[in-house]
Design a protein around this motif. Structure first.
Motif, PDB file in Angstrom:
ATOM      1  N   ALA A 158       0.827  -1.202   0.000  1.00  0.00           N
ATOM      2  CA  ALA A 158       0.000   0.000   0.000  1.00  0.00           C
ATOM      3  C   ALA A 158       0.866   1.259   0.000  1.00  0.00           C
ATOM      4  CB  ALA A 158      -0.929  -0.007   1.201  1.00  0.00           C
ATOM      5  N   ALA A 159       1.946   1.229   0.769  1.00  0.00           N
ATOM      6  CA  ALA A 159       2.818   2.401   0.844  1.00  0.00           C
ATOM      7  C   ALA A 159       3.512   2.653  -0.493  1.00  0.00           C
ATOM      8  CB  ALA A 159       3.861   2.202   1.941  1.00  0.00           C
ATOM      9  N   THR A 160       3.980   1.584  -1.127  1.00  0.00           N
ATOM     10  CA  THR A 160       4.669   1.760  -2.407  1.00  0.00           C
ATOM     11  C   THR A 160       3.683   2.144  -3.501  1.00  0.00           C
ATOM     12  OG1 THR A 160       6.238   0.072  -1.697  1.00  0.00           O
ATOM     13  CG2 THR A 160       6.297   0.717  -4.003  1.00  0.00           C
ATOM     14  N   ALA A 161       2.501   1.534  -3.500  1.00  0.00           N
ATOM     15  CA  ALA A 161       1.490   1.893  -4.494  1.00  0.00           C
ATOM     16  C   ALA A 161       1.096   3.359  -4.367  1.00  0.00           C
ATOM     17  CB  ALA A 161       0.269   0.994  -4.347  1.00  0.00           C
ATOM     18  N   ALA A 162       1.025   3.836  -3.138  1.00  0.00           N
ATOM     19  CA  ALA A 162       0.674   5.242  -2.920  1.00  0.00           C
ATOM     20  C   ALA A 162       1.748   6.178  -3.457  1.00  0.00           C
ATOM     21  CB  ALA A 162       0.443   5.502  -1.431  1.00  0.00           C
ATOM     22  N   ALA A 163       2.952   5.659  -3.612  1.00  0.00           N
ATOM     23  CA  ALA A 163       4.064   6.475  -4.108  1.00  0.00           C
ATOM     24  C   ALA A 163       4.306   6.262  -5.597  1.00  0.00           C
ATOM     25  CB  ALA A 163       5.329   6.139  -3.330  1.00  0.00           C
ATOM     26  N   SER A 164       3.364   5.657  -6.312  1.00  0.00           N
ATOM     27  CA  SER A 164       3.596   5.339  -7.726  1.00  0.00           C
ATOM     28  C   SER A 164       3.870   6.594  -8.550  1.00  0.00           C
ATOM     29  CB  SER A 164       2.402   4.573  -8.308  1.00  0.00           C
ATOM     30  OG  SER A 164       1.222   5.352  -8.253  1.00  0.00           O
ATOM     31  N   ARG A 165       3.243   7.704  -8.204  1.00  0.00           N
ATOM     32  CA  ARG A 165       3.498   8.935  -8.953  1.00  0.00           C
ATOM     33  C   ARG A 165       4.912   9.456  -8.699  1.00  0.00           C
ATOM     34  NH1 ARG A 165      -0.641  11.767 -11.230  1.00  0.00           N
ATOM     35  NH2 ARG A 165       0.395  13.752 -10.774  1.00  0.00           N
ATOM     36  N   ASP A 166       5.413   9.263  -7.497  1.00  0.00           N
ATOM     37  CA  ASP A 166       6.792   9.674  -7.212  1.00  0.00           C
ATOM     38  C   ASP A 166       7.782   8.833  -8.016  1.00  0.00           C
ATOM     39  OD1 ASP A 166       5.875  11.560  -5.378  1.00  0.00           O
ATOM     40  OD2 ASP A 166       5.998  10.154  -3.697  1.00  0.00           O
ATOM     41  N   VAL A 167       7.486   7.542  -8.129  1.00  0.00           N
ATOM     42  CA  VAL A 167       8.351   6.654  -8.915  1.00  0.00           C
ATOM     43  C   VAL A 167       8.297   7.050 -10.393  1.00  0.00           C
ATOM     44  CG1 VAL A 167       8.697   4.259  -9.645  1.00  0.00           C
ATOM     45  CG2 VAL A 167       8.122   4.776  -7.254  1.00  0.00           C
ATOM     46  N   ALA A 168       7.091   7.330 -10.884  1.00  0.00           N
ATOM     47  CA  ALA A 168       6.939   7.766 -12.273  1.00  0.00           C
ATOM     48  C   ALA A 168       7.688   9.081 -12.502  1.00  0.00           C
ATOM     49  CB  ALA A 168       5.457   7.930 -12.605  1.00  0.00           C
ATOM     50  N   ARG A 169       7.601   9.980 -11.524  1.00  0.00           N
ATOM     51  CA  ARG A 169       8.273  11.281 -11.658  1.00  0.00           C
ATOM     52  C   ARG A 169       9.785  11.099 -11.785  1.00  0.00           C
ATOM     53  NH1 ARG A 169       5.982  13.351  -7.900  1.00  0.00           N
ATOM     54  NH2 ARG A 169       4.470  14.557  -9.097  1.00  0.00           N
ATOM     55  N   ALA A 170      10.343  10.219 -10.996  1.00  0.00           N
ATOM     56  CA  ALA A 170      11.788  10.006 -11.049  1.00  0.00           C
ATOM     57  C   ALA A 170      12.228   9.503 -12.420  1.00  0.00           C
ATOM     58  CB  ALA A 170      12.209   9.018  -9.963  1.00  0.00           C
ATOM     59  N   ALA A 171      11.446   8.606 -13.010  1.00  0.00           N
ATOM     60  CA  ALA A 171      11.798   8.094 -14.337  1.00  0.00           C
ATOM     61  C   ALA A 171      11.736   9.205 -15.378  1.00  0.00           C
ATOM     62  CB  ALA A 171      10.861   6.954 -14.719  1.00  0.00           C
ATOM     63  N   ALA A 172      10.698  10.032 -15.316  1.00  0.00           N
ATOM     64  CA  ALA A 172      10.571  11.129 -16.270  1.00  0.00           C
ATOM     65  C   ALA A 172      11.673  12.157 -16.076  1.00  0.00           C
ATOM     66  CB  ALA A 172       9.199  11.777 -16.129  1.00  0.00           C
ATOM     67  N   GLU A 173      11.998  12.468 -14.822  1.00  0.00           N
ATOM     68  CA  GLU A 173      13.081  13.416 -14.547  1.00  0.00           C
ATOM     69  C   GLU A 173      14.424  12.864 -15.014  1.00  0.00           C
ATOM     70  OE1 GLU A 173      11.276  15.693 -10.588  1.00  0.00           O
ATOM     71  OE2 GLU A 173      12.723  14.046 -10.374  1.00  0.00           O
ATOM     72  N   GLY A 174      14.643  11.563 -14.795  1.00  0.00           N
ATOM     73  CA  GLY A 174      15.894  10.957 -15.236  1.00  0.00           C
ATOM     74  C   GLY A 174      16.079  11.087 -16.733  1.00  0.00           C
ATOM     75  N   TYR A 175      14.996  10.896 -17.473  1.00  0.00           N
ATOM     76  CA  TYR A 175      15.068  11.050 -18.928  1.00  0.00           C
ATOM     77  C   TYR A 175      15.332  12.510 -19.295  1.00  0.00           C
ATOM     78  CZ  TYR A 175      13.896  11.075 -23.853  1.00  0.00           C
ATOM     79  OH  TYR A 175      13.957  11.246 -25.222  1.00  0.00           O
ATOM     80  N   ALA A 176      14.551  13.425 -18.729  1.00  0.00           N
ATOM     81  CA  ALA A 176      14.670  14.842 -19.085  1.00  0.00           C
ATOM     82  C   ALA A 176      16.064  15.377 -18.763  1.00  0.00           C
ATOM     83  CB  ALA A 176      13.601  15.654 -18.360  1.00  0.00           C
ATOM     84  N   ASP A 177      16.576  15.045 -17.607  1.00  0.00           N
ATOM     85  CA  ASP A 177      17.907  15.531 -17.222  1.00  0.00           C
ATOM     86  C   ASP A 177      18.985  14.979 -18.144  1.00  0.00           C
ATOM     87  OD1 ASP A 177      16.686  16.878 -15.143  1.00  0.00           O
ATOM     88  OD2 ASP A 177      17.313  15.465 -13.592  1.00  0.00           O
ATOM     89  N   ALA A 178      18.890  13.692 -18.464  1.00  0.00           N
ATOM     90  CA  ALA A 178      19.920  13.063 -19.293  1.00  0.00           C
ATOM     91  C   ALA A 178      19.867  13.579 -20.726  1.00  0.00           C
ATOM     92  CB  ALA A 178      19.759  11.548 -19.268  1.00  0.00           C
ATOM     93  N   ILE A 179      18.672  13.777 -21.273  1.00  0.00           N
ATOM     94  CA  ILE A 179      18.593  14.230 -22.662  1.00  0.00           C
ATOM     95  C   ILE A 179      19.129  15.656 -22.783  1.00  0.00           C
ATOM     96  CG2 ILE A 179      16.298  15.304 -22.868  1.00  0.00           C
ATOM     97  CD1 ILE A 179      17.533  12.555 -25.200  1.00  0.00           C
ATOM     98  N   ALA A 180      18.902  16.474 -21.741  1.00  0.00           N
ATOM     99  CA  ALA A 180      19.436  17.840 -21.757  1.00  0.00           C
ATOM    100  C   ALA A 180      20.957  17.812 -21.728  1.00  0.00           C
ATOM    101  CB  ALA A 180      18.893  18.630 -20.569  1.00  0.00           C
ATOM    102  N   ALA A 181      21.544  16.949 -20.893  1.00  0.00           N
ATOM    103  CA  ALA A 181      22.999  16.865 -20.797  1.00  0.00           C
ATOM    104  C   ALA A 181      23.602  16.328 -22.093  1.00  0.00           C
ATOM    105  CB  ALA A 181      23.387  15.974 -19.623  1.00  0.00           C
ATOM    106  N   LEU A 182      22.966  15.330 -22.692  1.00  0.00           N
ATOM    107  CA  LEU A 182      23.486  14.756 -23.932  1.00  0.00           C
ATOM    108  C   LEU A 182      23.410  15.753 -25.077  1.00  0.00           C
ATOM    109  CD1 LEU A 182      21.865  11.265 -23.460  1.00  0.00           C
ATOM    110  CD2 LEU A 182      24.311  11.643 -23.734  1.00  0.00           C
ATOM    111  N   ALA A 183      22.356  16.562 -25.106  1.00  0.00           N
ATOM    112  CA  ALA A 183      22.219  17.568 -26.159  1.00  0.00           C
ATOM    113  C   ALA A 183      23.325  18.615 -26.079  1.00  0.00           C
ATOM    114  CB  ALA A 183      20.848  18.239 -26.070  1.00  0.00           C
ATOM    115  N   LYS A 184      23.886  18.800 -24.886  1.00  0.00           N
ATOM    116  CA  LYS A 184      24.977  19.760 -24.697  1.00  0.00           C
ATOM    117  C   LYS A 184      26.349  19.116 -24.918  1.00  0.00           C
ATOM    118  CE  LYS A 184      22.338  22.483 -21.329  1.00  0.00           C
ATOM    119  NZ  LYS A 184      22.243  22.893 -19.900  1.00  0.00           N
ATOM    120  N   GLY A 185      26.346  17.876 -25.362  1.00  0.00           N
ATOM    121  CA  GLY A 185      27.608  17.197 -25.619  1.00  0.00           C
ATOM    122  C   GLY A 185      28.122  16.393 -24.450  1.00  0.00           C
ATOM    123  N   GLY A 186      27.299  16.148 -23.455  1.00  0.00           N
ATOM    124  CA  GLY A 186      27.713  15.363 -22.295  1.00  0.00           C
ATOM    125  C   GLY A 186      28.046  13.929 -22.671  1.00  0.00           C
ATOM    126  N   PRO A 187      28.799  13.223 -21.817  1.00  0.00           N
ATOM    127  CA  PRO A 187      29.233  11.857 -22.125  1.00  0.00           C
ATOM    128  C   PRO A 187      28.081  10.851 -22.048  1.00  0.00           C
ATOM    129  CG  PRO A 187      29.851  12.431 -19.881  1.00  0.00           C
ATOM    130  CD  PRO A 187      29.302  13.690 -20.495  1.00  0.00           C
TER     131      PRO A 187
END
Length: 495
Positions: free
Chosen positions: A162-191
């Motif tokens: 129940a506790a983890t299910a209640a946090a499903s949006r937080d888990v989803a947010r982390a995945a979306a943030e991980g993508y957004a942050d990485a794509i921004a860094a790669l677009a700037k020539g990051g490794p």
């Protein structure tokens, strides 16, 4: 698969959907008919040529909501195209260009791969659906998959679940943030980050610890083979009592005789081909009961000589039938690669942090099938949601994993498998206009779709009960494959 039978199947399924949608039925009945129609149409060639194997696939999908999600790329694609449940529309879509998509980046399609120098790294490990597609397709399959894992983990501990299910949006947010942050860094020539250790991530720490232990022990030789003096052979029958559907069987003689030439063709597709003697075939076994979406595909486990005649350094490989990605033709120009084999080879080597992330990953043709061959090593562990429990199934652990996987997906999108510049700058620009808004949209869409997957899983099980294990698709003896191919399916065409 044309002709009256095929047309009859399509008419039957279309009529079922119309009746459910228009005959005063509930919305759930209409959705059930939609699921039935989409899945049966996607699987129709397999349902007709190897129905028993498709029955096994559907039984596996019915066993858990997560396995259902793994097997329903056609349904997600249908929802994406029709914007069902808001899965396809976005304020952050781009008209083009497309990205080199992984195709199905749910959490269980990542794992540790053993590179040419013996080091392990977290990489995508399934490219069956890889193709060029809108970047949001991969993002939403990943975010929804992580939210679904959060809703399902710790099933034997109601309070923790129940506790983890209640946090499903937080888990989803982390995945979306991980993508957004990485794509921004790669677009700037990051490794292009190569993840070689868990770094405190509970699930990745577990993955690497187990992979290192079994890599060093060559555990696959004990698990999959027997040794009689100096002669090693693959086991037969059920190998794991906890997985009774997983079985190794003899390969039919004609198919076995065709394997050495197929292996030699495969050798020529490797980045650094070993000597032919390395790949001398010692034994082969037909594998049943592996995967979910690919359950009905032909798989053969190969035992080859390895570097020397010493059985201690024998090598195990897996041959798996390939098919079209399912995304091909969805967006123009539609075809980007010169065939299925090239698609899988180029997509994998570009998506990985380094092209030799799995040096034994190649392709071949065998018995009329286009096939992939890769190393079958116990050191190459796959992430499993079944292990995401207790500490590994906590909201913090799942969020950490989602963030890392989001970065791996972004890295794949920044690749250029065909040697041209693709869409990383365009994707980064559209997200960069409002990163917080982008993340919020993906959280809303992904978590909502994860909730719908659980509903759809129940409806799918009801459909199997009502329409039968083949979703109502009839048998037709005219679809019987040639004897040498039918032998690979076992009793697949029995009525």
């Amino acid at each position: 698969m044309n002709g009256p039978s095929s047309k009859g199947v399509r008419l039957c399924l279309a009529l079922a959907f119309v009746l459910a949608a228009c005959g005063g039925r509930t919305e759930e009945e209409a959705r059930k008919a939609e699921i039935t129609s989409v899945m049966a149409r996607a699987d129709e060639p397999l349902l007709r040529a190897r129905p028993r194997l498709c029955e096994g696939k559907y039984a596996r999908m019915a066993a858990s909501a997560y396995d259902f999600y793994r097997g329903t790329v056609p349904l997600s694609l249908h929802d994406f195209r029709g914007n069902n449940f808001g899965f396809g529309a976005s304020a952050y879509a781009i008209a083009g260009p497309l990205v080199p998509a992984l195709g199905d980046p749910h959490p269980e399609n990542f794992g540790a791969l053993l590179a040419a120098d013996g080091t392990l790294a977290l990489e995508p490990n399934d490219f069956d659906s890889a193709d060029f597609a809108p970047y949001l397709w991969d993002v939403r399959r990943l975010v929804a998959g992580m939210a679904l894992a959060a809703r399902l983990t710790n099933a034997d501990e109601p309070a923790a679940q129940a506790a983890t299910a209640a946090a499903s949006r937080d888990v989803a947010r982390a995945a979306a943030e991980g993508y957004a942050d990485a794509i921004a860094a790669l677009a700037k020539g990051g490794p292009r980050e190569r993840i070689t250790e868990g770094g405190g991530d509970a699930n990745l720490d577990d993955l690497f610890e187990r992979s290192i232990e079994d890599r060093d022990a060559r555990a696959e030789l004990d698990e999959l083979t027997t040794l009689d003096g100096k002669v090693r052979r693959l086991r037969r029958g059920v190998l794991d009592s906890e997985e009774p559907t997983g079985v190794y069987l003899d390969v039919p003689p004609a198919a076995y005789a065709a394997l050495p030439s197929a292996i030699e063709r495969y050798r020529g597709t490797l980045l650094e081909p070993p000597p032919s003697a390395f790949l001398t075939l010692l034994d082969a076994a037909r594998e049943l009961g592996s995967g979910v979406a690919s359950w009905a595909r032909v798989r053969v486990i190969l035992l080859v000589r390895g570097p020397t005649d010493d059985p201690a350094d024998d090598v195990v490989l897996e041959l798996k039938e390939l098919a079209d990605s399912g995304l091909a033709g969805l967006y123009p120009p539609g075809v980007f690669y010169d065939g299925v084999a090239e698609r899988v080879r180029l997509a994998s080597r570009a998506a990985w942090a380094r092209p030799d992330a799995e040096p034994f990953w190649g392709t071949t043709e065998w018995m009329g099938f286009v096939c992939q061959i890769k190393r079958e090593s116990a050191g190459q562990k796959t992430l499993r949601t079944s292990r995401m429990r207790e500490e590994r199934g906590s909201p913090a652990a799942l969020a950490s994993l989602g963030r890392r996987l989001g970065g791996v997906v972004a890295r794949a999108h920044a690749a250029d498998p065909l040697g041209t510049s693709w869409a990383v700058a365009d994707v980064a620009a559209v997200i960069g206009r409002d990163p917080a808004g982008f993340v919020a949209e993906q959280v809303d869409v992904g978590d909502r779709y994860a909730a719908q997957v659980i509903v759809d899983w129940r409806l799918f099980r009801e459909a199997l009960e009502e329409r039968g294990p083949r979703l109502g698709v009839p048998m037709d003896l005219a679809d019987t494959p040639p004897p040498d191919v039918r032998a690979l399916y076992g009793d697949a065409h029995a009525p």
